[in-house]
Motif scaffolding. Structure first.
Motif: not given
Length: 237
Positions: A14-21, A27-36
């Motif tokens: 839920f937080l990732d929807l509003f504050f994506p890493v 600067d693109r939002p990271l998806v599941l399995g990606e780090q940094l």
């Protein structure tokens, strides 16, 4: 416990929807399995290959100014490139985890290749001024060195070198001005006894003109180091 883990999972989503890493490179939002950094940026990392070339451009840049065993840089970077942005996140925006991760990756690459730098006795990070250390909270060269040390099992001596507080920033200066700015500004302190006759791996974040590296390597050799190798996160292309 399983119920709490499920709640935490849904809360994070839920937080990732509003504050994506976001990726430190694009600067693109990271998806599941990606780090940094994202998969695209990781795939396109410009690895230098210096560890496979004993006469690489880093050696040619520095070798005539100070005797060095080897000069290594993990990545190339250009102005306004994704690698420069990654370094900016690491160096100025507190993303220490990225610098440490790159150190681990390069340490693994060097170990797998059997490079002679992996047999160094100590790692010495390039120092930063005390005022910058207080403001930033960390020395980026030491963080990168910590990643390498974790893989190569080489101890770090972070307090061997000191940088004068009177030195002006190197940013924006030409090659000659950088060397003149650093003249006598980097010295070995009382811990220099630890480096006597040792093979030192000198670690820094970026290699541009080489002025900082030359000043540090000379200070180490003058203080009794037996040999000096250089490793940096990136080399200006």
């Amino acid at each position: 416990m399983r119920h709490q883990s499920r709640l935490r999972y849904h809360l994070n989503n839920f937080l990732d929807l509003f504050f994506p890493v976001c990726c430190a490179g694009c600067d693109r939002p990271l998806v599941l399995g990606e780090q940094l950094i994202c998969t695209h940026c990781r795939y396109h990392l410009p690895v230098t290959g210096f560890h496979t070339d004993p006469d690489n451009e880093g050696v040619r840049l520095l070798g005539g100014q100070v005797p060095l065993v080897s000069v290594l840089s993990y990545l190339y970077f250009d102005d306004e490139s994704r690698v420069q942005q990654m370094i900016h996140h690491f160096k100025y925006l507190g993303l220490q985890e990225l610098g440490r991760k790159f150190g681990e990756e390069y340490g693994q690459l060097l170990r797998d290749s059997g490079h002679e730098s992996t047999h160094a006795n100590l790692i010495v990070p390039v120092p930063i001024q005390a005022a910058k250390l207080r403001k930033r909270g960390y020395n980026q060269s030491q963080v990168f060195a910590e990643g390498i040390a974790a893989i190569l099992n080489i101890p770090i001596c972070p307090d061997v070198l000191s940088k004068s507080p009177r030195i002006k920033t190197q940013v924006g200066k030409g090659r000659l001005a950088r060397f003149e700015n650093l003249a006598g500004a980097i010295t070995a302190n009382e811990k220099s006894a630890e480096i006597q006759d040792k093979h030192i791996l000198l670690a820094d974040d970026v290699l541009t003109t080489g002025a900082t590296i030359v000043a540090c390597a000379n200070a180490l050799l003058d203080a009794g180091a037996g040999r000096v190798s250089v490793v940096t996160l990136a080399r200006k292309h």
